[in-house]
Motif scaffolding. Structure first.
Motif, short mmCIF file in Angstrom:
data_model
loop_
_atom_site.label_atom_id
_atom_site.label_comp_id
_atom_site.label_asym_id
_atom_site.label_seq_id
_atom_site.Cartn_x
_atom_site.Cartn_y
_atom_site.Cartn_z
N GLY A 35 0.80 -1.22 0.00
CA GLY A 35 0.00 0.00 0.00
C GLY A 35 0.83 1.26 0.00
N MET A 36 2.15 1.14 0.06
CA MET A 36 3.02 2.31 0.06
C MET A 36 3.65 2.52 -1.30
SD MET A 36 5.01 2.23 3.71
CE MET A 36 4.16 1.85 5.26
N VAL A 37 4.04 3.77 -1.56
CA VAL A 37 4.75 4.14 -2.78
C VAL A 37 6.10 4.71 -2.39
CG1 VAL A 37 4.79 5.67 -4.79
CG2 VAL A 37 2.65 4.55 -4.09
N ALA A 38 7.16 4.23 -3.05
CA ALA A 38 8.52 4.67 -2.74
C ALA A 38 9.17 5.25 -3.98
CB ALA A 38 9.35 3.50 -2.22
N LEU A 39 9.96 6.29 -3.78
CA LEU A 39 10.82 6.86 -4.82
C LEU A 39 12.26 6.66 -4.38
CD1 LEU A 39 11.68 8.61 -7.24
CD2 LEU A 39 11.14 10.64 -5.85
N VAL A 40 13.04 5.98 -5.21
CA VAL A 40 14.46 5.74 -4.91
C VAL A 40 15.29 6.42 -5.99
CG1 VAL A 40 16.25 4.04 -4.48
CG2 VAL A 40 13.87 3.51 -3.91
N THR A 41 16.08 7.43 -5.61
CA THR A 41 16.94 8.11 -6.57
C THR A 41 18.28 7.37 -6.67
OG1 THR A 41 18.00 9.62 -4.99
CG2 THR A 41 15.87 10.29 -5.91
N GLY A 42 18.98 7.61 -7.75
CA GLY A 42 20.26 6.94 -7.94
C GLY A 42 20.13 5.44 -8.03
N ALA A 43 19.01 4.97 -8.57
CA ALA A 43 18.69 3.54 -8.55
C ALA A 43 18.87 2.89 -9.92
CB ALA A 43 17.26 3.33 -8.07
N GLY A 44 19.56 3.55 -10.84
CA GLY A 44 19.72 3.01 -12.17
C GLY A 44 20.86 2.02 -12.29
N GLY A 45 20.94 1.41 -13.45
CA GLY A 45 22.05 0.52 -13.76
C GLY A 45 21.80 -0.94 -13.53
N GLY A 46 20.74 -1.27 -12.83
CA GLY A 46 20.44 -2.68 -12.57
C GLY A 46 21.59 -3.37 -11.88
N SER A 47 21.93 -4.56 -12.34
CA SER A 47 22.99 -5.33 -11.71
C SER A 47 24.37 -4.71 -11.92
CB SER A 47 22.99 -6.76 -12.26
OG SER A 47 23.12 -6.75 -13.67
N ARG A 48 24.46 -3.70 -12.76
CA ARG A 48 25.73 -2.98 -12.95
C ARG A 48 25.85 -1.80 -11.99
NH1 ARG A 48 25.40 -0.78 -18.62
NH2 ARG A 48 23.19 -0.69 -18.06
N GLY A 49 24.79 -1.50 -11.25
CA GLY A 49 24.75 -0.31 -10.43
C GLY A 49 25.27 -0.53 -9.02
N GLY A 50 24.93 0.41 -8.16
CA GLY A 50 25.38 0.36 -6.79
C GLY A 50 24.28 -0.05 -5.84
N LEU A 51 24.14 0.70 -4.74
CA LEU A 51 23.13 0.37 -3.73
C LEU A 51 21.71 0.64 -4.20
CD1 LEU A 51 24.70 1.79 -0.44
CD2 LEU A 51 24.13 -0.60 -0.90
N GLY A 52 21.53 1.65 -5.03
CA GLY A 52 20.19 2.07 -5.41
C GLY A 52 19.30 0.97 -5.97
#
Length: 272
Positions: free
Chosen positions: A11-28
């Motif tokens: 029931g919640m909506v979240a916005l995560v910035t810096g979340a790109g790159g998929g498995s090539r990315g970082g923590l996001g």
């Protein structure tokens, strides 16, 4: 124990910035995946459409409810439009995770250029402020919200490895977290900061030689690097109803680096 056992974000909506790159990315991307697995609908943000879509496609293949919202969050107009777009699409915004960051260069004060200094301020300080300002206006009307700022253990420990611009801006984010928490507590909004230490992200594992990773891990009292899943699980908990009374906190997740007395543990160490 997985995130669904730890908390319930249905029931919640979240916005995560810096979340790109998929498995090539970082923590996001890992944070976005963890929140979605806990039941949240997740808006994935990164600066480019290509980088954003990489995470969206990977998470949709797992059957998770995510959508991409590319934007440069260091631009105040784009940051404001991003928040408004997420609210328009989902009808609400409950969780804001400020993960986008300008990484440390390791430069000393006499080496930092004006552009590097301004970029660190724009991404690590200005962007979380712009996004939080827009999110609070909405969350306040709903009497509920979670803002989670991903700072760094160097905010309280300092870091030669990351350099002065990174350390200064991450400490500023820590201070912003504490002040905003006081302002919005009466409206049912919590604001907390995470202080990760040496976390072995997929991006880092792909860029650093194994010998260097092992050498730095040996300087941590826990004798290992942390995992992105461990950080993401803490984000999910702070986003949950179980964390209603936790606000204004800066929580180290660093294998006890922050409580080691004295100086460096080794000739090359992430933290001093």
């Amino acid at each position: 124990m997985n995130s669904q056992q730890l908390c319930n974000l249905h029931g919640m909506v979240a916005l995560v910035t810096g979340a790109g790159g998929g498995s090539r990315g970082g923590l996001g991307p890992v944070i976005a995946r963890t929140l979605a697995r806990a039941g949240a609908r997740v808006a994935v943000n990164d600066r480019t459409a290509e980088w954003t879509q990489a995470t969206v496609e990977e998470l949709r293949q797992l059957g998770l409810d995510v959508e991409g919202f590319p934007a440069d969050v260091a631009d105040p107009e784009q940051a404001d439009r991003l928040v408004q777009s997420v609210i328009a699409r989902f009808g609400q915004l409950d969780i804001l995770v400020n993960k986008a960051e300008a990484h440390g260069s390791g430069h000393r004060s006499d080496q930092v250029t004006d552009d590097e200094w301004e970029h660190a301020l724009a991404v690590n300080v200005h962007a979380p402020f712009y996004l939080s300002r827009a999110a609070v206006r909405h969350m306040r009307t709903r009497r509920f919200g979670r803002i989670i700022n991903v700072s760094n253990i160097s905010a309280i420990r300092t870091s030669v490895l990351n350099g002065v611009a990174y350390v200064a801006t991450k400490e500023a984010l820590y201070g912003f977290t504490r002040h905003l928490a006081i302002e919005v507590a009466q409206h049912g909004i919590t604001v907390n900061a995470l202080l990760p230490g040496f976390i072995l992200t997929p991006k880092l594992a792909g860029e650093w030689p194994a010998e260097r990773i092992e050498r730095l891990a040996a300087t941590v009292p826990a004798l290992r690097a942390g995992t992105p899943d461990e950080v993401a699980a803490l984000v999910a908990f702070l986003a949950s109803r179980e964390a209603d009374y936790i606000t204004g906190a800066a929580i180290p997740i660093d294998g006890a680096v922050s409580v080691v007395p004295g100086g460096r543990a080794a000739p090359e160490s992430a933290f001093v």
